[in-house]
Write a protein that holds these residues in place. Sequence first.
Motif, PDB file in Angstrom:
ATOM      1  N   ASN A 244       0.797  -1.222   0.000  1.00  0.00           N
ATOM      2  CA  ASN A 244       0.000   0.000   0.000  1.00  0.00           C
ATOM      3  C   ASN A 244       0.831   1.273   0.000  1.00  0.00           C
ATOM      4  O   ASN A 244       0.389   2.291  -0.562  1.00  0.00           O
ATOM      5  CB  ASN A 244      -0.930   0.009   1.220  1.00  0.00           C
ATOM      6  CG  ASN A 244      -2.087  -0.956   1.056  1.00  0.00           C
ATOM      7  OD1 ASN A 244      -2.661  -1.084  -0.020  1.00  0.00           O
ATOM      8  ND2 ASN A 244      -2.435  -1.657   2.126  1.00  0.00           N
ATOM      9  N   HIS A 245       2.008   1.217   0.604  1.00  0.00           N
ATOM     10  CA  HIS A 245       2.814   2.435   0.732  1.00  0.00           C
ATOM     11  C   HIS A 245       4.030   2.413  -0.194  1.00  0.00           C
ATOM     12  O   HIS A 245       4.121   3.221  -1.122  1.00  0.00           O
ATOM     13  CB  HIS A 245       3.219   2.634   2.189  1.00  0.00           C
ATOM     14  CG  HIS A 245       2.051   2.751   3.114  1.00  0.00           C
ATOM     15  ND1 HIS A 245       1.133   3.779   3.064  1.00  0.00           N
ATOM     16  CD2 HIS A 245       1.608   1.933   4.114  1.00  0.00           C
ATOM     17  CE1 HIS A 245       0.198   3.621   3.974  1.00  0.00           C
ATOM     18  NE2 HIS A 245       0.467   2.499   4.635  1.00  0.00           N
ATOM     19  N   LYS A 248       2.845   1.793  -3.560  1.00  0.00           N
ATOM     20  CA  LYS A 248       1.836   2.791  -3.930  1.00  0.00           C
ATOM     21  C   LYS A 248       0.463   2.206  -4.245  1.00  0.00           C
ATOM     22  O   LYS A 248      -0.324   2.817  -4.977  1.00  0.00           O
ATOM     23  CB  LYS A 248       2.342   3.641  -5.103  1.00  0.00           C
ATOM     24  CG  LYS A 248       3.646   4.375  -4.797  1.00  0.00           C
ATOM     25  CD  LYS A 248       4.100   5.257  -5.941  1.00  0.00           C
ATOM     26  CE  LYS A 248       5.389   5.987  -5.570  1.00  0.00           C
ATOM     27  NZ  LYS A 248       5.865   6.871  -6.662  1.00  0.00           N
TER      28      LYS A 248
END
Length: 290
Positions: A244-245, A248
């Motif tokens: 998710n981070h 992205k």
Amino acid sequence: MRQSLDTKRISVVEAETRAAYAAMFPSGNVDFVSTAIGWATTWFNGSYAGYRAIDAYYHDLEHTLRGLLCIIRIFHSHHRLKLEPILQQRTVELGILAMLMHDTGYLKKQEDTSGTGGKYTFIHVVRSIAFAKEFLSSHGFSAQEILSVENMIRCTWINTDLSQISFENQSEEFAGLALGSADLLGQMAAPDYIDKLPDLYLEFVEGIHHTPDAARGAHLYTSANDLIQRTPEFWTDTVLPKLNHDFKGLYRVLNEPYPNGRNVYIDRINGHVAKIRGLCPAPEDHQPLS
């Protein structure tokens, strides 16, 4: 929802990859897909000069093919949705090669007769990059193309600091993040993922014993069953945040419908997690990894 495919059959994976490539680039060279998969087959089955057939317990050709299916689906969905950045044909081709090469670091050279390729677990990314550079150089790829593949492969190491990778452009960065995402999703969503975790444990054991300095700081498990029981924690605390981070959240292009529909990869992984939490027995009394 996407149909499950028999990833033990190279021809099945090749057909879907060719179809997705052709949908993205109708005038492209779809035979590139078959050539690249043919190369990978020789690397892993012992037909490539100077190298033995893969003998790592977990990281075999099927593992790579599962990742290939996932990354080509990400590429195709991103293209179909007309999202930015626009993926160039060559970037997609290099992404395919990077996926096929990302675990070649587990291969042993012909003179390497001790242990299995699992002993290279904690240095396999560096070895994969070296293999890619050697192979691609001998097949006429440019220095920039080789660097692009190297950058993409670096994204597959779970602890890589992505800010330290000098991507040439946004398209190359997307391909690298797609590779990292597909490597995690392809393996963790596999129907036999839980059954294969003891094989992964054996690779960890061998890798830690072979290269203890490189393995420093790695997660240590007391047994194969301990690894299985801690997989839900690995998913929620390590993999999901990375997807998710760091990556992205681009895996969401596989949501059906986009952007808030269900994701078959996430559904399958959540199913594995639920099964482990509900059915996994108490840990076995094995010696810890050291």
